[in-house]
Motif scaffolding. Structure first.
Motif, PDB file in Angstrom:
ATOM      1  N   ASN A   1     115.206  47.155  48.657  1.00  0.00           N
ATOM      2  CA  ASN A   1     114.942  46.772  50.028  1.00  0.00           C
ATOM      3  C   ASN A   1     114.136  45.471  50.147  1.00  0.00           C
ATOM      4  O   ASN A   1     113.766  45.035  51.212  1.00  0.00           O
ATOM      5  CB  ASN A   1     114.336  48.013  50.706  1.00  0.00           C
ATOM      6  CG  ASN A   1     113.224  47.792  51.636  1.00  0.00           C
ATOM      7  OD1 ASN A   1     112.200  47.245  51.287  1.00  0.00           O
ATOM      8  ND2 ASN A   1     113.436  48.242  52.820  1.00  0.00           N
TER       9      ASN A   1
ATOM     10  N   ARG B   1     113.908  39.931  55.687  1.00  0.00           N
ATOM     11  CA  ARG B   1     113.624  40.778  56.844  1.00  0.00           C
ATOM     12  C   ARG B   1     114.894  41.432  57.358  1.00  0.00           C
ATOM     13  O   ARG B   1     114.905  42.599  57.715  1.00  0.00           O
ATOM     14  CB  ARG B   1     112.974  39.943  57.939  1.00  0.00           C
ATOM     15  CG  ARG B   1     111.583  40.446  58.265  1.00  0.00           C
ATOM     16  CD  ARG B   1     110.945  39.606  59.309  1.00  0.00           C
ATOM     17  NE  ARG B   1     110.638  40.416  60.469  1.00  0.00           N
ATOM     18  CZ  ARG B   1     110.801  40.010  61.709  1.00  0.00           C
ATOM     19  NH1 ARG B   1     111.291  38.834  61.965  1.00  0.00           N
ATOM     20  NH2 ARG B   1     110.471  40.809  62.701  1.00  0.00           N
TER      21      ARG B   1
ATOM     22  N   ARG C   1     115.813  44.272  55.256  1.00  0.00           N
ATOM     23  CA  ARG C   1     115.011  45.481  55.490  1.00  0.00           C
ATOM     24  C   ARG C   1     115.493  46.264  56.707  1.00  0.00           C
ATOM     25  O   ARG C   1     115.253  47.460  56.806  1.00  0.00           O
ATOM     26  CB  ARG C   1     113.539  45.111  55.633  1.00  0.00           C
ATOM     27  CG  ARG C   1     112.966  44.738  54.292  1.00  0.00           C
ATOM     28  CD  ARG C   1     111.533  44.284  54.350  1.00  0.00           C
ATOM     29  NE  ARG C   1     111.249  43.553  53.127  1.00  0.00           N
ATOM     30  CZ  ARG C   1     110.500  42.479  53.050  1.00  0.00           C
ATOM     31  NH1 ARG C   1     109.935  42.000  54.139  1.00  0.00           N
ATOM     32  NH2 ARG C   1     110.304  41.889  51.906  1.00  0.00           N
ATOM     33  N   PHE C   2     116.158  45.592  57.641  1.00  0.00           N
ATOM     34  CA  PHE C   2     116.739  46.335  58.762  1.00  0.00           C
ATOM     35  C   PHE C   2     118.021  47.033  58.328  1.00  0.00           C
ATOM     36  O   PHE C   2     118.424  48.046  58.878  1.00  0.00           O
ATOM     37  CB  PHE C   2     117.047  45.389  59.939  1.00  0.00           C
ATOM     38  CG  PHE C   2     115.818  44.764  60.532  1.00  0.00           C
ATOM     39  CD1 PHE C   2     114.704  45.546  60.823  1.00  0.00           C
ATOM     40  CD2 PHE C   2     115.759  43.408  60.782  1.00  0.00           C
ATOM     41  CE1 PHE C   2     113.558  44.974  61.358  1.00  0.00           C
ATOM     42  CE2 PHE C   2     114.615  42.831  61.311  1.00  0.00           C
ATOM     43  CZ  PHE C   2     113.518  43.611  61.602  1.00  0.00           C
TER      44      PHE C   2
ATOM     45  N   LEU D   1     113.779  51.930  54.491  1.00  0.00           N
ATOM     46  CA  LEU D   1     113.025  52.598  53.433  1.00  0.00           C
ATOM     47  C   LEU D   1     111.904  53.428  54.050  1.00  0.00           C
ATOM     48  O   LEU D   1     111.078  52.905  54.791  1.00  0.00           O
ATOM     49  CB  LEU D   1     112.453  51.561  52.463  1.00  0.00           C
ATOM     50  CG  LEU D   1     111.524  52.065  51.364  1.00  0.00           C
ATOM     51  CD1 LEU D   1     112.203  53.120  50.515  1.00  0.00           C
ATOM     52  CD2 LEU D   1     111.074  50.916  50.486  1.00  0.00           C
TER      53      LEU D   1
END
Lengths: 268, 288
Positions: B56, B81, B84-85, B89
């Motif tokens: 992630n 970023r 991560r969307f 996690l």
């Protein structure tokens, strides 16, 4: 990132400096502070520097830690030096003149002396935390402040608070790291935006950190109470410090050092 | 089915250049298909937490590459970023990340960071709340007034609300009572079945994984010990036990029976399968 912060770094050892009674060490450290400010000539400072240096060698602390102890105060030293250099005036002709900048020989002299004095001071004071474990140190503070009990000053409680605070610094740092990662995983952004957005970006870290710190404090208090902790009254100590030969010796060496500094002050 | 995650020769070392250098993850290569439910198991220090944080983009690998939907996430042109969307996690003890005044606002934190408008945020919050069994009354409460199990579900909803294509959960049931455990795991299973999204569930206990995972990844000392269908992995129960993993109680029972020449079969990891094994055994005997 936060892991790099070390507070009161202690290097265990078995040198005479380590074995000294922590109370005496603390008092002599404070006395050293006074003496360094009494010393008003280069010879006295030189002797002090040699004294500190030999203490480092005796205690077996690597000399590179002298520089490490100086690092955090470097910005302070640089700023005051520059100000001193430009603002102090002296007698006679300035040795340098350019526009509004004038530098006098005396200013250079004073600045150099101040820098040296601070170096010796910090190096000497750092030796205390290098050779004394935080717990022993707070113990020493507690014992030295114990007369204040008679005026109802909570000496023991204060020392206990210091011990607990130091114990929890690494725990809280670890916790902060974890929360930062968790919020980053939810798309938190700490690197962009104006000042206000950036400050606001820290709320998702600070709130959980406080919540868990309070929770920990509650649990710790409960655990202490379960073990019948009731403050300092009638509490005995595991470590009973006794003054030994090494302390007498240390005291005499320090006395000699003090006398030499005072003599140089008088004769130079 | 396309590939959701591909790891190529992924390694991560801690404290490089010091005497304490550790290979937390050591040249891991594997492919995970879309829509798969993968159980990641391994005991403490096996590298599973480091591995998922690399997927992630929270920890940069020392070597190797991570491909999400065919895109190398450590490519300079890729915004971590955004990754991560895409890859949600949920950390261990995720309830420690709650900070807002109300449950609703806390769940909305992720979607808001995605830059959505209020309408879309509201939709996502309600979607995630529904999945995690959070009712309207609870949405209005402060997250700090909830029970441990409820807080955990709110934290999970906070990540699900971003509607990630891949959901990674690090020990989502740790520290909950048995009822809370079952509830959280059931909700995750339902989420997987209804959404069809890829789910990675990290646990040190196989019992958590066994009923839900389609595939199991076993990590040992930073390496992939095995990665296969749940059935096949559990047929190696004895080997798993040797590397120090806690195998399901019923598997241990089957292994113990084997010593007395009672063979229930090789992949006994649920009570149902054990019952089947016993039945098979008796019918075979009758035939004899």
């Amino acid at each position: 990132m936060l892991r790099d912060i070390t507070i009161g770094q202690f290097f265990p050892g078995d040198s005479p400096v380590h074995r000294m009674d922590s109370r005496l060490k603390l008092i002599l450290n404070l006395a050293f502070l006074v003496i360094i400010f009494i010393a008003d000539n280069y010879l006295a400072l030189g002797i002090s520097a040699a004294f500190v240096l030999s203490l480092y060698i005796i205690s077996g602390i690597s000399l590179k830690f002298i520089f490490r102890s100086l690092k955090p105060i470097m910005p302070l030293i640089i700023i005051t030096s520059v100000l001193n250099l430009f603002l102090l005036t002296g007698e006679g002709e300035p040795i340098f003149k350019l526009g509004f900048i004038t530098i006098y020989w005396q200013a250079i002299d004073t600045t150099a002396f101040m820098i040296l004095r601070l170096f010796v001071l910090i190096a000497g004071m750092s030796l205390l935390t290098y050779t004394t474990s935080p717990i022993v140190l707070t113990d020493a503070i507690e014992r030295l402040l114990s007369p204040l009990k008679y005026i109802r000053f909570p000496v023991h409680e204060l020392a206990m608070m210091m011990t607990i605070a130091m114990r929890f610094i690494p725990t809280l740092i670890e916790e902060t790291d974890k929360i930062v990662l968790a919020q980053k995983a939810r798309g938190a952004n700490f690197e962009e935006g104006n000042l206000i957005t950036r400050i606001k970006a820290f709320i998702p870290i600070i709130v959980p950190l406080f919540v868990s710190a309070f929770k920990r404090a509650n649990e710790l208090a409960l655990a202490m109470e379960c073990r019948c902790y009731h403050g300092g009254d009638g509490r005995t100590k595991l470590r009973q410090p006794k003054l030994a030969i090494v302390d007498l010796f240390a005291f005499l060496v320090f006395l000699l050092f003090t006398i030499i500094i005072i003599l140089t002050n008088i004769y130079f | 089915m396309g590939l959701a995650i591909e790891l190529k020769n992924l390694s991560h070392k801690y404290s490089i250049g010091t005497p304490f250098e550790i290979n937390a993850v050591d040249s891991v290569s594997l492919k995970i298909n879309q829509g798969e439910f993968v159980g990641v198991i391994g005991h403490t220090g096996s590298g599973k937490s480091t591995l998922i944080q690399m997927i992630n983009g929270l920890i940069k690998p020392s070597e190797g590459a991570v491909f999400i939907d065919g895109v190398n996430i450590y490519d300079k042109a890729v915004s971590l970023r955004d990754i991560r969307f895409k890859v949600g996690l949920v950390f261990q003890y995720s309830e420690h990340q709650l900070f807002e005044e109300t449950v609703y606002k806390d769940i909305a934190f992720g979607p808001k960071n995605m830059g959505l408008n209020d309408n879309e945020v509201d939709k996502k919050v309600r979607y995630a709340a529904k999945i995690m069994g959070i009712d309207d009354e609870m949405l209005k409460r402060s997250p700090f007034d909830l029970s441990g199990g409820q807080m955990r579900r709110v934290a999970l909803a906070g990540v699900i609300a971003m509607e990630p294509q891949i959901l990674i959960l690090d020990e989502p049931a740790a520290g909950l009572d048995p009822k809370g455990r079952r509830k959280v795991l059931e909700l995750i299973k339902d989420y997987h079945e209804n959404s069809g999204k890829t789910v990675l569930l990290v646990s040190h206990s196989m019992e958590d994984v066994v009923d839900y995972a389609t595939k199991v990844l076993v990590m040992n000392k930073g390496r992939v010990f095995c990665y296969d269908d749940t059935d096949k992995v559990f047929s190696k129960a004895q080997q798993l036990q040797e590397i120090g993993l806690d195998i399901p109680q019923i598997s241990r029972f089957a292994l113990a029976l084997k010593k007395y020449d009672v063979d229930l079969g090789n992949n006994i990891y649920t009570v149902k399968k054990a019952v089947q094994g016993v039945l098979n055994l008796t019918t075979n005997k009758e035939k004899l």
